[in-house]
Design an enzyme around this catalytic site. Structure first.
Site, PDB file in Angstrom:
ATOM      1  N   GLU A 165       1.278  -1.400   0.129  1.00  0.00           N
ATOM      2  CA  GLU A 165       0.264  -0.615  -0.409  1.00  0.00           C
ATOM      3  C   GLU A 165       0.919   0.871   0.128  1.00  0.00           C
ATOM      4  O   GLU A 165      -0.037   2.114  -0.977  1.00  0.00           O
ATOM      5  CB  GLU A 165      -0.693   0.254   1.013  1.00  0.00           C
ATOM      6  CG  GLU A 165      -0.569   0.482   2.847  1.00  0.00           C
ATOM      7  CD  GLU A 165       0.139  -0.099   3.409  1.00  0.00           C
ATOM      8  OE1 GLU A 165       0.979  -1.706   3.024  1.00  0.00           O
ATOM      9  OE2 GLU A 165       0.003  -0.700   4.949  1.00  0.00           O
ATOM     10  N   VAL A 166       2.095   1.058   0.971  1.00  0.00           N
ATOM     11  CA  VAL A 166       2.913   2.579   1.214  1.00  0.00           C
ATOM     12  C   VAL A 166       4.487   2.276   1.093  1.00  0.00           C
ATOM     13  O   VAL A 166       4.869   0.961   1.790  1.00  0.00           O
ATOM     14  CB  VAL A 166       1.937   2.926   1.867  1.00  0.00           C
ATOM     15  CG1 VAL A 166       2.320   1.808   3.843  1.00  0.00           C
ATOM     16  CG2 VAL A 166       2.912   4.136   1.920  1.00  0.00           C
ATOM     17  N   ASP A 207       7.047   3.981   2.330  1.00  0.00           N
ATOM     18  CA  ASP A 207       7.833   4.978   3.328  1.00  0.00           C
ATOM     19  C   ASP A 207       9.195   5.015   3.341  1.00  0.00           C
ATOM     20  O   ASP A 207       9.439   5.727   2.453  1.00  0.00           O
ATOM     21  CB  ASP A 207       7.193   4.758   4.776  1.00  0.00           C
ATOM     22  CG  ASP A 207       7.334   5.573   5.769  1.00  0.00           C
ATOM     23  OD1 ASP A 207       7.516   6.872   5.222  1.00  0.00           O
ATOM     24  OD2 ASP A 207       6.816   4.953   7.324  1.00  0.00           O
ATOM     25  N   PRO A 249      -8.332   2.800   4.441  1.00  0.00           N
ATOM     26  CA  PRO A 249     -10.708   2.079   4.951  1.00  0.00           C
ATOM     27  C   PRO A 249      -9.730   0.970   5.352  1.00  0.00           C
ATOM     28  O   PRO A 249     -11.386   0.756   6.953  1.00  0.00           O
ATOM     29  CB  PRO A 249     -10.939   2.496   3.807  1.00  0.00           C
ATOM     30  CG  PRO A 249      -9.911   1.895   3.019  1.00  0.00           C
ATOM     31  CD  PRO A 249      -8.488   2.918   3.025  1.00  0.00           C
ATOM     32  N   TRP A 250      -9.343   0.128   5.430  1.00  0.00           N
ATOM     33  CA  TRP A 250      -9.220  -0.983   5.728  1.00  0.00           C
ATOM     34  C   TRP A 250      -9.106  -0.907   7.390  1.00  0.00           C
ATOM     35  O   TRP A 250      -9.055  -1.981   8.122  1.00  0.00           O
ATOM     36  CB  TRP A 250      -8.584  -2.534   5.176  1.00  0.00           C
ATOM     37  CG  TRP A 250      -7.110  -1.800   4.454  1.00  0.00           C
ATOM     38  CD1 TRP A 250      -5.855  -1.339   5.164  1.00  0.00           C
ATOM     39  CD2 TRP A 250      -7.031  -1.870   3.563  1.00  0.00           C
ATOM     40  NE1 TRP A 250      -4.790  -1.598   4.481  1.00  0.00           N
ATOM     41  CE2 TRP A 250      -5.331  -0.768   2.986  1.00  0.00           C
ATOM     42  CE3 TRP A 250      -7.825  -1.545   2.356  1.00  0.00           C
ATOM     43  CZ2 TRP A 250      -4.748  -0.263   2.413  1.00  0.00           C
ATOM     44  CZ3 TRP A 250      -6.774  -0.983   1.327  1.00  0.00           C
ATOM     45  CH2 TRP A 250      -5.299  -0.188   0.971  1.00  0.00           C
TER      46      TRP A 250
HETATM   47  P1  5GP Z   1       8.286   1.423   5.318  1.00  0.00           P
HETATM   48  O1  5GP Z   1       8.853   2.085   6.067  1.00  0.00           O
HETATM   49  O2  5GP Z   1       9.053  -0.280   5.213  1.00  0.00           O
HETATM   50  O3  5GP Z   1       8.637   1.569   3.468  1.00  0.00           O
HETATM   51  O4  5GP Z   1       7.028   0.828   5.514  1.00  0.00           O
HETATM   52  C1  5GP Z   1       6.833   0.029   6.327  1.00  0.00           C
HETATM   53  C2  5GP Z   1       4.946  -0.536   6.936  1.00  0.00           C
HETATM   54  O5  5GP Z   1       4.939   0.508   7.626  1.00  0.00           O
HETATM   55  C3  5GP Z   1       4.793  -0.177   5.695  1.00  0.00           C
HETATM   56  O6  5GP Z   1       3.647  -1.192   4.742  1.00  0.00           O
HETATM   57  C4  5GP Z   1       2.888   0.038   6.477  1.00  0.00           C
HETATM   58  O7  5GP Z   1       2.339  -1.399   7.176  1.00  0.00           O
HETATM   59  C5  5GP Z   1       3.431   0.968   7.351  1.00  0.00           C
HETATM   60  N1  5GP Z   1       3.454   2.760   6.847  1.00  0.00           N
HETATM   61  C6  5GP Z   1       4.268   3.405   7.000  1.00  0.00           C
HETATM   62  N2  5GP Z   1       3.187   4.205   6.396  1.00  0.00           N
HETATM   63  C7  5GP Z   1       2.953   4.906   6.358  1.00  0.00           C
HETATM   64  C8  5GP Z   1       1.219   5.259   6.493  1.00  0.00           C
HETATM   65  O8  5GP Z   1       1.369   6.425   6.313  1.00  0.00           O
HETATM   66  N3  5GP Z   1       0.225   5.021   6.547  1.00  0.00           N
HETATM   67  C9  5GP Z   1      -0.468   3.193   6.973  1.00  0.00           C
HETATM   68  N4  5GP Z   1      -1.390   3.252   7.237  1.00  0.00           N
HETATM   69  N5  5GP Z   1       1.248   2.647   7.407  1.00  0.00           N
HETATM   70  C10 5GP Z   1       1.901   2.939   7.211  1.00  0.00           C
END
Ligand code: 5GP
Length: 214
Positions: free
Chosen positions: A117-118, A120, A191-192
């Site tokens: 989904e994202v 980060d 939303p989930w």
């Molecule tokens: P990463 O830092 O490895 O790119 O992201 C790890 C995980 O942190 C993502 O897959 C997601 O589950 C959660 N995450 C990071 N940023 C967000 C955000 O802005 N919203 C949500 N809901 N989850 C996030």
């Protein structure tokens, strides 16, 4: 405080829909690997838009990854009092069945779209690509496979425009990485995750009316 943006199911659906043409044109995936939990819904929606008439649906396999801070041994996930926060340690909660050559051989020589989904810090995506490439290598050797290489590509709904801790191979970063939207360093509420979906949609609508999203 980190600004929050609320994304509705309708918006997620449309982000997948508008991305599908480009995915078909540029990647033509044979299968998707959804990173759980956030990648499951986008992957399922994408599947509807990637389906070609008279062809079967693109299969979706699932892996589960969680990102935890480097915590003392006694505080690691799964131990009493564990603490789950955004951090740097990726834990597998679900993976492909490596003992089943059938499952792994499905990946060998294929175009595989990894869906989350994202993006980060990019730590999770870096881990997923590295580990999947390792496993495909092992499966290819076991099969004595000599054909076209397995190609991984990535789709995310949102990429945060920030310095990344994780890195992707150049071949993915340059051309096989796609984000439906690039956003700032905000917190996205999907939303989930909502426990009250009406309130979530109301907040999303309010933001849209104020012109603070999209
Ligand atoms: P990463 O830092 O490895 O790119 O992201 C790890 C995980 O942190 C993502 O897959 C997601 O589950 C959660 N995450 C990071 N940023 C967000 C955000 O802005 N919203 C949500 N809901 N989850 C996030």
């Amino acid at each position: 405080m980190v600004p929050k943006i609320y994304v509705t199911y309708n918006e997620v659906h449309k982000l997948c829909q508008e991305s599908a043409d480009r995915i078909l044109a540029e990647f033509k995936p044979h299968l998707m690997i959804a990173i759980g939990g956030g990648g499951y819904v986008p992957a399922r929606i994408l599947r509807s838009f990637l389906k070609k008439p008279a062809s079967p649906n693109i299969p979706i396999q699932a892996i589960g990854l969680s990102l935890y801070e480097s915590l003392p041994e006694t505080m690691q996930p799964g131990t009493p009092g564990d603490v789950e926060t955004a951090g740097t340690r990726v834990t597998r909660t679900q993976w492909l069945d490596l003992s089943s050559l059938g499952e792994m051989s499905n990946l060998v020589g294929k175009k595989v779209l990894i869906v989350d989904e994202v993006d980060d810090t990019r730590t999770t995506l870096e881990y997923a690509v590295k580990e999947l490439e390792k496993d495909v290598q092992i499966a290819s050797e076991r099969m004595g496979y000599q054909g076209e290489p397995t190609e991984f590509s990535i789709f995310v709904l949102h990429n945060k425009d920030k310095e990344k801790k994780g890195h992707l191979p150049d071949r993915i970063e340059n051309g096989r990485y796609m984000a439906a939207r690039t956003v700032g360093d905000v917190w996205i509420c999907y939303p989930w995750e909502a426990t009250d979906i009406d309130q979530h949609d109301e907040l999303a609508n309010k933001q849209a009316a104020n012109g603070t999203t999209k």
